[in-house]
Design a protein around this motif. Structure first.
Motif, PDB file in Angstrom:
ATOM      1  N   GLN A   1       6.586  12.329   6.857  1.00 52.75           N
ATOM      2  CA  GLN A   1       7.431  11.161   7.126  1.00 52.75           C
ATOM      3  C   GLN A   1       8.889  11.434   6.777  1.00 52.75           C
ATOM      4  OE1 GLN A   1       4.386   9.027   4.902  1.00 52.75           O
ATOM      5  NE2 GLN A   1       4.791   7.268   6.215  1.00 52.75           N
ATOM      6  N   LEU A   2       9.096  12.372   5.885  1.00 52.41           N
ATOM      7  CA  LEU A   2      10.407  12.931   5.593  1.00 52.41           C
ATOM      8  C   LEU A   2      10.256  14.443   5.580  1.00 52.41           C
ATOM      9  CD1 LEU A   2      11.824  10.801   2.611  1.00 52.41           C
ATOM     10  CD2 LEU A   2      12.534  10.689   4.990  1.00 52.41           C
TER      11      LEU A   2
ATOM     12  N   TYR B   1      -5.749   7.130  -1.405  1.00 51.49           N
ATOM     13  CA  TYR B   1      -4.572   7.732  -0.779  1.00 51.49           C
ATOM     14  C   TYR B   1      -4.239   9.086  -1.406  1.00 51.49           C
ATOM     15  CZ  TYR B   1      -4.111   3.043   1.125  1.00 51.49           C
ATOM     16  OH  TYR B   1      -4.353   1.854   1.763  1.00 51.49           O
ATOM     17  N   THR B   2      -4.378   9.216  -2.709  1.00 56.27           N
ATOM     18  CA  THR B   2      -4.126  10.514  -3.333  1.00 56.27           C
ATOM     19  C   THR B   2      -5.311  11.456  -3.123  1.00 56.27           C
ATOM     20  OG1 THR B   2      -4.743   9.405  -5.406  1.00 56.27           O
ATOM     21  CG2 THR B   2      -2.413   9.864  -5.056  1.00 56.27           C
TER      22      THR B   2
ATOM     23  N   GLN C   1       3.759  12.087  -2.495  1.00 54.19           N
ATOM     24  CA  GLN C   1       2.741  12.963  -1.914  1.00 54.19           C
ATOM     25  C   GLN C   1       2.446  12.572  -0.467  1.00 54.19           C
ATOM     26  OE1 GLN C   1      -0.728  13.519  -4.727  1.00 54.19           O
ATOM     27  NE2 GLN C   1       0.647  12.448  -6.134  1.00 54.19           N
ATOM     28  N   HIS C   2       2.395  11.271  -0.202  1.00 51.94           N
ATOM     29  CA  HIS C   2       2.119  10.792   1.150  1.00 51.94           C
ATOM     30  C   HIS C   2       3.247  11.192   2.100  1.00 51.94           C
ATOM     31  CE1 HIS C   2       1.033   7.921   4.362  1.00 51.94           C
ATOM     32  NE2 HIS C   2      -0.162   7.916   3.814  1.00 51.94           N
TER      33      HIS C   2
ATOM     34  N   THR D   1       0.837  -1.203   0.000  1.00 56.39           N
ATOM     35  CA  THR D   1       0.000   0.000   0.000  1.00 56.39           C
ATOM     36  C   THR D   1       0.874   1.256   0.000  1.00 56.39           C
ATOM     37  OG1 THR D   1      -0.104   0.165   2.409  1.00 56.39           O
ATOM     38  CG2 THR D   1      -1.792  -1.204   1.324  1.00 56.39           C
ATOM     39  N   VAL D   2       0.297   2.370  -0.381  1.00 57.34           N
ATOM     40  CA  VAL D   2       1.035   3.636  -0.396  1.00 57.34           C
ATOM     41  C   VAL D   2       1.565   3.997   0.999  1.00 57.34           C
ATOM     42  CG1 VAL D   2       0.777   6.140  -0.692  1.00 57.34           C
ATOM     43  CG2 VAL D   2       0.028   4.576  -2.493  1.00 57.34           C
TER      44      VAL D   2
END
Length: 279
Positions: free
Chosen positions: A121-122, A208-209, A114-115, A80-81
């Motif tokens: 996360q970064l 997710y997007t 994008q996530h 998953t993304v």
């Protein structure tokens, strides 16, 4: 193990969760640009690697687990993304990357990028999307069919390779040659890669997007869209919508180029990415 791919491009690896993660890079000091693939592999970034290196950047194009030359194997849960974004963050940590990092994503790699951005996360300094999935643009029919377990179970190795050859030929467009197609298809001759790929596309989900859109509309990180105008998978209309809705976004249209425009216009795209990432 290190392998020279082109004069300045090296394929090497680092262990993530104890498993080898393979990546292409130009080994030199300079700001890191993390390059993410989607339903292909790190090979999509090869045409622009030397150009990014020549601009003083340190490009790093990683193969996701079980894809390309990386070890491990994806499942519907790890493909998953969000799970892949978590893995990319661990990959960056394994490389010792810290501080702001520029990120570029192609295809589903753009969803991962994008996530990473909207979930912090970064620390993403700049974001480039190249013929990326956005909004509800995905999964495309050739990918969506593998969300059906019965289709996955019934698909033979030859059938999958034939389907990948057909998709690869369309994605490469005018750049397609038998030699290039064969080069791109090489990883899919391995059973583990085929299983990982089907898990990746089986987990493809545009929620997710779509869920990222509100945060992207508020986000002030500079963004660059690079789009092959002739892409039959990710239509340029989606890029136009993204550029209109998201702040600090510029769209570069690449004429006579398809889903992998790096193969059609490597020089202009490398320069555009380098200019963006060094601005």
């Amino acid at each position: 193990m290190n392998e020279i791919i082109e004069s300045k491009v090296l394929r090497t690896e680092v262990r993530v969760d104890g498993v080898p993660a393979s990546y292409l890079t130009v080994e030199q000091d300079g700001p890191v640009v993390l390059l993410l693939h989607g339903t292909y592999w790190s090979r999509v970034w090869l045409p622009v690697m030397e150009g990014l290196g020549a601009a003083g950047l340190r490009p790093v194009a990683v193969d996701l687990p079980g894809i390309g030359r990386s070890g491990g194997e994806l499942t519907l849960e790890t493909g998953t993304v969000p799970a892949l974004a978590d893995w990319v963050a661990r990959f960056a940590s394994a490389l010792g990357l810290s501080g702001p990092i520029a990120v570029a994503g192609h295809d589903i790699g753009g969803a991962i990028a994008q996530h990473l951005l909207v979930h912090d996360q970064l620390e993403v300094s700049r974001l480039a999307l190249v013929n990326s999935v956005t909004y509800d643009s995905w999964p495309v029919p050739g990918v969506a069919r593998f969300r059906d377990p019965e289709v996955v179970a019934a698909t033979t190795a030859d059938e999958l390779l034939t389907a990948r050859r057909r998709a690869m030929t369309q994605a490469l467009g005018g750049a397609a040659t038998e030699e290039l197609i064969t080069d791109y298809l090489a990883p899919w001759t391995e059973e583990g890669v085929r299983r990982s790929w089907m898990a990746l596309v089986g987990a493809a989900d545009n929620r997710y997007t779509q869920e990222a859109v509100p945060a992207l509309r508020r986000n002030t990180t500079p963004k660059l869209l690079v789009w092959g105008e002739d892409d039959g998978f990710q239509k340029v209309a989606y890029a136009e919508r993204f550029a209109a809705e998201m702040p600090h976004t510029t769209l570069m249209r690449v004429p006579d180029a398809g889903h992998i425009p790096m193969e059609n216009a490597p020089g202009p795209i490398a320069r555009a990415l380098a200019d963006f990432f060094t601005a």
